[in-house]
Design an enzyme around this catalytic site. Structure first.
Site, mmCIF file in Angstrom:
data_model
loop_
_atom_site.group_PDB
_atom_site.id
_atom_site.type_symbol
_atom_site.label_atom_id
_atom_site.label_comp_id
_atom_site.label_asym_id
_atom_site.label_seq_id
_atom_site.Cartn_x
_atom_site.Cartn_y
_atom_site.Cartn_z
ATOM 1 C CB CYS A 1 40.822 40.938 47.828
ATOM 2 S SG CYS A 1 40.564 42.749 46.782
ATOM 3 C CD GLU B 1 38.625 44.044 38.031
ATOM 4 O OE1 GLU B 1 38.613 44.088 39.353
ATOM 5 O OE2 GLU B 1 37.771 43.727 37.276
ATOM 6 C CD GLU C 1 41.776 41.971 40.042
ATOM 7 O OE1 GLU C 1 42.378 41.938 40.853
ATOM 8 O OE2 GLU C 1 42.283 42.740 38.798
ATOM 9 C CG ASN D 1 34.605 42.122 48.648
ATOM 10 O OD1 ASN D 1 34.169 42.057 47.365
ATOM 11 N ND2 ASN D 1 35.883 42.361 49.052
#
Ligand code: NDP
Length: 489
Positions: free
Chosen positions: A288, A463, A254, A157
């Site tokens: 997400c 992150e 993630e 994505n």
């Protein structure tokens, strides 16, 4: 054959500071989601290519780590500048790769990658250990050291952003990286590698190789690899985590989500609707952290749904994503379109009301109308499983306690949002959310300065921000005795 492609890259892989090809690897056709037609072809990494990339990263690592943080940071900041200068062509490429509208990619992809490169470039020179005084004048000092060779594996994505979000902190800390993009979006990470090299990253510091899950698996299994950072689904996360565990490797995961958004009856309704748009329909819903379970307090439910539908009717412009006036592009690939359509059918079968959209548009490309479901209950499949598409579910609630309990009743914990004008409630609810990334009166912003990541099944580690540094480095303690060494005998 290759000449007929629209945007054929120089070669499939970028290793040791140059483009490398090996056409004996399985061909991967890059399909433009707006037409369903191939626009480029790359080849999956063969064992020889995987070996070349890992050997190159391993060989480059010691010298890269031996440079000062300031020197490494300079390379990253130069790369950020180049990315910003080339924002338009990089955004056009991101749009070819993913089908996301150019109106989005111009502001959200290379720019976000440049932010990460600039941020971690900026702090690279200040990564230090500490001094710990002890009895008798003894002391310990700590050294913050690189882990070694890191592997990055990306989802489809945000291919430019993911390549940089993993690469920038890894390189700032003195690691080298082998990055494998998703097979559906292989093009953008090559540009990240090319730009880093142009900015002065020595050969082998950042490498990109193509391939499916098996290539990712070979990278994770290799004993030269110290750390794996994955952006992907929970099932893939489980597999990668398990494989990394065999070598006790560091991981950042993630993963997916099914995030809640709570809209209280005192909220600014237009602002909450904007939050729901950002949290469900940006990038055609393929984000997400999307807040796909929108809990709306009963008294404002009708007004919320009515105005939400009105916003889609008047605001959404679906079309060729390369047209800058378009703000809603196709789904990224045929497989994902099929998954989303199945979820929409399931929603209807299980008794939810499809209040808006959800139909396929045309036969060319992977276009789907944004969808709103009402009358959704917590037990329905569309309220429990990640759809990863433009499907918003509206659920009713009465009390704060009830809304929070139901919001948390999920195995995921990536993000959560609350819309209210009540200050105390906003912070109470944010504290009560079981999620790694929470929003008050906004949704889905991910500035590089803030930690981003999930709890529960949504992930491990963070992150962005200073938090990422601890996931790409480790601390060595050095005990220094200022007195003779004593022993019992
Ligand atoms: P997948 O989990 O299918 O794939 C992610 C990556 O892992 C791909 O590059 C894939 O390769 C690779 N892979 C697959 N199997 C293995 C394996 N056994 N070992 C090593 N690598 C493997 O995710 P998608 O690409 O479909 O992306 C969508 C998912 O990503 C959603 O669940 C979404 O929520 C999540 N996501 C999470 C984000 C976050 O920050 N938390 C951000 C963006 C997405 P290939 O596909 O080429 O086979």
């Amino acid at each position: 054959m290759t000449e007929s492609y629209t945007i054929q890259p120089a070669a499939s892989h970028f290793i040791g500071g140059e483009y490398v090809e090996d056409t004996t690897g399985e061909p991967i056709d890059v399909v433009y989601p707006a037409t369903g037609k191939p626009i480029a072809r790359v080849h999956a990494a063969t064992p020889a290519i995987i070996e070349k990339a890992l050997a190159s990263a391993a060989e480059a690592q010691a010298a890269w780590a031996a440079m000062t943080g300031t020197e490494r940071g300079r390379v990253l900041r130069r790369a950020a500048d180049i990315m910003r200068e080339r924002n338009r062509p990089l955004s056009v490429l991101e749009t070819w790769d993913t089908g996301k509208p150019l109106s989005e990619t111009l502001v959200a992809d290379a720019t976000s990658a440049a932010d990460a490169l600039e941020y971690f470039g900026g702090i690279a020179g200040s990564l230090t250990g500490e001094h710990i005084p002890l009895a008798g004048g003894d002391f310990v000092y700590t050294r913050r050291e690189a882990l070694g060779v890191c592997v990055g594996i990306g989802a489809w994505n945000y291919p430019t952003q993911i390549a940089a979000w993993k690469g920038a902190p890894a390189l700032a800390c003195g690691n080298t990286m082998v990055f494998k993009p998703s097979e559906t979006t292989p093009l953008c990470a090559l540009k990240v590698a090319e730009i880093l090299h142009e900015a002065g990253a020595p050969a082998g510091v950042y490498n990109v190789i193509q391939g499916m899950g098996l290539v990712g698996r070979s990278l994770v299994d290799d004993p030269r690899v110290a750390k794996v950072s994955l952006t992907g689904s929970v099932p893939t996360g489980r597999k990668v985590y398990q494989a990394a565990a065999a070598g006790l490797k560091h991981v950042t995961m993630e993963l997916g989500g099914k995030s809640p958004m709570l809209v209280f009856d005192d909220a600014d309704l237009d602002s909450a609707i904007s939050g729901a748009v950002l949290g469900n329909f940006y990038s055609s819903g393929q984000v997400c952290s999307n807040g796909t379970r929108v809990f709306v307090q009963r008294g404002i439910r009708e007004a919320f749904v009515e105005r939400m539908i009105e916003r889609l009717k008047t605001g959404v412009k679906i079309g060729d994503p390369q047209d800058e006036t378009v703000n809603f592009g196709p789904i990224s690939n045929a497989r994902q379109l099929d998954i989303i359509e199945r979820y929409i059918r399931k929603g209807v079968e299980e008794g939810a009301t499809l209040a808006y959209g959800g139909k396929r548009i045309g036969n060319d490309g992977f276009y789907l109308e944004p969808a709103i479901f009402t009358d959704v209950t917590d037990d329905m499949t569309i309220a429990r499983e990640e759809i990863f598409g433009p499907v918003l579910s509206v659920l009713d609630f009465d009390t704060e306690e009830e809304a929070l309990r139901r919001a948390n009743a999920t195995e995921f914990g990536l993000a959560a949002g609350v819309f209210t004008k009540d200050l105390e409630r906003a912070h109470r609810v944010a504290a009560g959310f079981e999620a790694g990334t929470c929003y008050i009166n906004t949704y889905n912003l991910a500035p590089v300065e803030a930690p981003f990541g999930g709890s529960k099944l949504s992930g491990v580690g963070r992150e962005n921000s200073k938090a990422a540094i601890s996931h790409y480095s480790e601390i060595k303690s050095v005990y220094v005795a200022m007195n003779p060494c004593e022993a019992p005998f």
